[in-house]
Scaffold this motif. Structure first.
Motif, PDB file in Angstrom:
ATOM      1  N   GLY A   1       0.718  -1.048  -0.009  1.00 34.11           N
ATOM      2  CA  GLY A   1       0.082   0.058   0.079  1.00 34.11           C
ATOM      3  C   GLY A   1       0.813   1.406  -0.060  1.00 34.11           C
ATOM      4  N   ASP A   2       2.106   1.407   0.479  1.00 30.95           N
ATOM      5  CA  ASP A   2       2.743   2.323   0.152  1.00 30.95           C
ATOM      6  C   ASP A   2       2.880   2.990  -1.174  1.00 30.95           C
ATOM      7  N   VAL A   3       3.136   4.323  -1.164  1.00 33.44           N
ATOM      8  CA  VAL A   3       3.126   4.836  -2.577  1.00 33.44           C
ATOM      9  C   VAL A   3       4.489   5.456  -2.843  1.00 33.44           C
ATOM     10  N   ILE A   4       5.190   5.223  -3.813  1.00 36.26           N
ATOM     11  CA  ILE A   4       6.569   5.607  -4.128  1.00 36.26           C
ATOM     12  C   ILE A   4       6.486   6.317  -5.322  1.00 36.26           C
ATOM     13  N   HIS A   5       7.504   7.270  -5.489  1.00 34.19           N
ATOM     14  CA  HIS A   5       7.738   7.899  -6.986  1.00 34.19           C
ATOM     15  C   HIS A   5       8.712   7.229  -7.690  1.00 34.19           C
ATOM     16  N   TYR A   6       8.722   7.017  -9.002  1.00 35.76           N
ATOM     17  CA  TYR A   6       9.432   6.464 -10.046  1.00 35.76           C
ATOM     18  C   TYR A   6      10.597   7.374  -9.897  1.00 35.76           C
ATOM     19  N   VAL A   7      11.826   6.709  -9.755  1.00 38.35           N
ATOM     20  CA  VAL A   7      13.121   7.152  -9.893  1.00 38.35           C
ATOM     21  C   VAL A   7      13.321   8.111 -10.832  1.00 38.35           C
ATOM     22  N   LEU A   8      13.103   7.967 -12.182  1.00 37.74           N
ATOM     23  CA  LEU A   8      13.307   8.833 -13.407  1.00 37.74           C
ATOM     24  C   LEU A   8      11.978   9.634 -13.859  1.00 37.74           C
ATOM     25  N   ASP A   9      11.012   9.459 -13.162  1.00 38.16           N
ATOM     26  CA  ASP A   9       9.561  10.075 -13.351  1.00 38.16           C
ATOM     27  C   ASP A   9       9.073  10.499 -12.214  1.00 38.16           C
TER      28      ASP A   9
END
Ligand code: CTP
Length: 319
Positions: A67-75
């Protein structure tokens, strides 16, 4: 101290030189190659200032909860939800923890491997790293079969397994993974948006078929750290290719690194055509702006490292 000593002007003009002269500047001798162990140690030490491959090779279970939300590394504007399946496949500890090898092979996917007869030699290394789930059985004489660590960009699902549209595509995929046994399957799932569906399908197939592969998902900082290392050494690579990433990681685990299948040029030294991949008909893309990689610049760098005894680059026949 410790820099690769590639002068700025040399690197900046390299793409131009490559375009003008083809690959002929890359003649390198394999016969009188000798490992330079002190340089190997120095490079390992310097890379460790940017990343610790043991840790950055994969996030671990305790890094996230479902359920954690992460940001894409290159986006960075796009996000990804950590699903239950993905979470259940995260390793408890790094799959590379405390693993050390005398000799390793990093196998790139260039058509230069065809007719190389390098299979036996590649398989003789203590640890063999391959890229993008490249097929091996049909090409065993040239590429070998041992695969201790294999990468898989999410795009491979589309490119090599028909986007899993048919049962037979899925079966082919499951069969390929079952041959890997308990090797590490390294999936860069957090780089760019676009492949999340594919990653989920892959995860579901692994779980459903109880495959033994040891999944690994590179840390969010890996690519920045690798880029930082090369930039500091005056090699300005925005998006390191999988092959360069693997070499960079391998410096942590391997005393002697042998590279095969690295040849990002459409012709060999004798002017004979070389396929982009040894196993499919994908065309060369990196002279256009369509490719994010700068493989010719990477190759030039690896060639310098070969000549200094930091790694061994094989682009010819093995026997
Ligand atoms: N490689 C090479 N010369 C080629 C093809 C590949 O040197 N003609 C090396 C590159 O380092 C590359 C690695 O082999 O990263 C694996 O090949 P491929 O699966 O094509 O790698 P990707 O980096 O995933 O390339 P792309 O993003 O274009 O798919």
């Amino acid at each position: 101290e410790g820099e690769l000593c590639l002068s700025r002007s040399l690197v900046n003009s390299s793409d131009k030189i490559i375009r003008k002269t083809g690959s002929s500047i890359f003649q390198h001798s394999v016969e009188d190659w000798k490992i330079n162990s002190s340089l190997v140690l120095e490079i390992r030490k310097n890379i460790l200032r940017f990343l610790d491959a043991e840790r950055d090779v994969s996030v671990v279970k305790s890094s996230f909860k479902p359920g954690d939300v992460i940001h894409y590394v290159l986006d960075r504007r796009r996000t990804l939800n950590i699903s239950h399946d993905l979470h259940s496949l995260l390793p408890e500890v790094s799959p590379m923890k405390n693993r050390r090898f005398k000799t390793c092979a990093v196998v790139g996917n260039s058509g230069i491997l065809l007719d190389s007869e390098c299979g036996k030699e590649i398989d003789s290394h203590n640890f063999v790293i391959r890229c993008n789930l490249a097929p091996v059985v049909e090409f065993a004489a040239d590429v070998g079969t041992k695969s201790d660590f294999i990468t898989m960009n999410p795009s491979v699902v589309q490119r090599a397994f028909g986007g899993f549209r048919n049962e037979s595509d899925r079966e082919k995929f499951v069969h390929r993974l079952s041959m890997l046994n308990d090797s590490v399957l390294w999936i860069p799932a957090f780089m760019v948006k676009g492949g999340e569906k594919h990653v989920e399908w892959v995860n579901a197939l692994i779980l459903k078929n109880k495959l033994k592969v040891r999944t690994a998902y590179p840390s969010l900082r890996l690519i920045h750290a690798v880029r930082g290392y090369w930039l500091t050494n005056k090699v300005p690579i925005k998006r390191p290719s999988t092959g360069l990433l693997m070499y960079t990681l391998a410096t942590r685990f391997c005393d002697e690194i042998h590279l095969y299948g690295f040849w990002p040029f459409p012709k060999d030294l004798n002017g004979k055509a070389v396929k982009y991949h040894y196993y499919d008909d994908l065309k060369y893309r990196y002279f256009s702006n369509a490719s994010p990689h700068r493989m010719p610049l990477e190759f030039k760098t690896l060639n310098v490292l070969h000549n200094r005894g930091a790694l061994k680059l094989t682009t010819g026949k093995c026997v």
